[in-house]
Design an enzyme around this catalytic site. Structure first.
Site, PDB file in Angstrom:
ATOM      1  N   HIS A   1       0.960  -1.180  -0.029  1.00  0.00           N
ATOM      2  CA  HIS A   1       0.163   0.041   0.469  1.00  0.00           C
ATOM      3  C   HIS A   1       1.232   1.273  -0.265  1.00  0.00           C
ATOM      4  O   HIS A   1       2.473   1.689   0.506  1.00  0.00           O
ATOM      5  CB  HIS A   1      -1.289  -0.033   1.532  1.00  0.00           C
ATOM      6  CG  HIS A   1      -0.600  -0.642   2.797  1.00  0.00           C
ATOM      7  ND1 HIS A   1      -0.017  -1.542   2.527  1.00  0.00           N
ATOM      8  CD2 HIS A   1       0.067   0.832   3.430  1.00  0.00           C
ATOM      9  CE1 HIS A   1       0.614  -1.483   4.632  1.00  0.00           C
ATOM     10  NE2 HIS A   1       0.572   0.520   4.634  1.00  0.00           N
TER      11      HIS A   1
ATOM     12  N   HIS B   1       0.373   5.717   1.111  1.00  0.00           N
ATOM     13  CA  HIS B   1       0.047   6.336   1.269  1.00  0.00           C
ATOM     14  C   HIS B   1       0.336   7.940   1.145  1.00  0.00           C
ATOM     15  O   HIS B   1       1.316   7.972   0.242  1.00  0.00           O
ATOM     16  CB  HIS B   1       0.432   6.443   3.016  1.00  0.00           C
ATOM     17  CG  HIS B   1       0.639   5.482   3.775  1.00  0.00           C
ATOM     18  ND1 HIS B   1       0.085   5.415   5.135  1.00  0.00           N
ATOM     19  CD2 HIS B   1       1.481   4.283   3.626  1.00  0.00           C
ATOM     20  CE1 HIS B   1       0.530   4.460   5.642  1.00  0.00           C
ATOM     21  NE2 HIS B   1       1.139   3.526   5.102  1.00  0.00           N
TER      22      HIS B   1
HETATM   23  P1  AMP Z   1       1.612   0.357   7.099  1.00  0.00           P
HETATM   24  O1  AMP Z   1       1.622  -0.759   7.031  1.00  0.00           O
HETATM   25  O2  AMP Z   1       3.169   1.240   8.853  1.00  0.00           O
HETATM   26  O3  AMP Z   1       1.810   1.371   6.255  1.00  0.00           O
HETATM   27  O4  AMP Z   1       0.493   0.764   8.442  1.00  0.00           O
HETATM   28  C1  AMP Z   1      -0.806   0.157   7.916  1.00  0.00           C
HETATM   29  C2  AMP Z   1      -2.025   1.892   7.458  1.00  0.00           C
HETATM   30  O5  AMP Z   1      -2.730   0.772   7.603  1.00  0.00           O
HETATM   31  C3  AMP Z   1      -1.968   2.425   8.770  1.00  0.00           C
HETATM   32  O6  AMP Z   1      -1.805   4.259   8.248  1.00  0.00           O
HETATM   33  C4  AMP Z   1      -3.838   2.097   9.413  1.00  0.00           C
HETATM   34  O7  AMP Z   1      -3.718   3.213   9.746  1.00  0.00           O
HETATM   35  C5  AMP Z   1      -4.291   1.578   8.333  1.00  0.00           C
HETATM   36  N1  AMP Z   1      -4.894   0.091   8.636  1.00  0.00           N
HETATM   37  C6  AMP Z   1      -5.189   0.305   9.795  1.00  0.00           C
HETATM   38  N2  AMP Z   1      -5.998  -0.653   9.464  1.00  0.00           N
HETATM   39  C7  AMP Z   1      -6.737   0.024   8.651  1.00  0.00           C
HETATM   40  C8  AMP Z   1      -8.770  -0.248   7.845  1.00  0.00           C
HETATM   41  N3  AMP Z   1      -9.278  -1.371   8.500  1.00  0.00           N
HETATM   42  N4  AMP Z   1      -8.920   0.433   7.281  1.00  0.00           N
HETATM   43  C9  AMP Z   1      -7.594   1.607   6.405  1.00  0.00           C
HETATM   44  N5  AMP Z   1      -6.541   1.946   7.127  1.00  0.00           N
HETATM   45  C10 AMP Z   1      -6.242   0.489   8.087  1.00  0.00           C
END
Ligand code: AMP
Length: 137
Positions: A102, A104
């Site tokens: 993913h 951001h």
């Molecule tokens: P990272 O793997 O460090 O890039 O972070 C994962 C991102 O996913 C974080 O910013 C979380 O806030 C976000 N996140 C986790 N669960 C969900 C969800 N169910 N829906 C949307 N965003 C999510």
């Protein structure tokens, strides 16, 4: 490291848990981050399995970047932003918490720092912000 079919974004893609969808095409899906570091923080993911950048195909990476550019323009417009922070983490040591590739997208305003991580959004506010982004697309 193997791809885990039960990661939370795989569940979102299968419709097993809800998400605030902003956009999708054949290859990618975009939704609001539920713990936004700024207003308009959204995530771009490929629809097919990839743990992160390290195992992704060039096609998955290209599709995500194409969608990320489109979404960046939309959030710039929706939030009258001055710039975009674009982040992507690989493996736990690299800061990754969810193991489905993913990106951001964070609309930024001059002089406004990111909020602290881990703060759950108000879902009413998140929905209003999502509507602004969808309208800008
Ligand atoms: P990272 O793997 O460090 O890039 O972070 C994962 C991102 O996913 C974080 O910013 C979380 O806030 C976000 N996140 C986790 N669960 C969900 C969800 N169910 N829906 C949307 N965003 C999510």
């Amino acid at each position: 490291m193997a791809y885990d079919n039960d990661n939370i974004f795989a569940k979102i893609l299968r419709g097993e848990i809800p998400s605030e969808k902003l956009y999708e095409d054949d290859d990618t899906y975009v939704f609001m981050d539920i713990m936004p570091r700024v207003d308009g923080h959204c995530l771009v993911i490929p629809k097919t399995p990839a743990r992160n950048m390290l195992d992704a195909t060039p096609e998955q990476l290209a599709a995500c970047l194409k969608t990320a550019q489109k979404m960046s323009h939309a959030v710039m417009k929706a939030f009258d932003a001055d710039g975009i922070t674009f982040q992507q983490f690989n493996e736990a040591a690299g800061g990754q918490e969810v193991f489905h590739l993913h990106y951001h997208i964070l609309p930024r305003h001059e002089g406004t720092p990111l909020r602290a991580p881990g703060q759950m959004a108000d879902f009413g506010v998140l929905k209003e912000q999502a509507e602004k982004i969808r309208a800008a697309l």
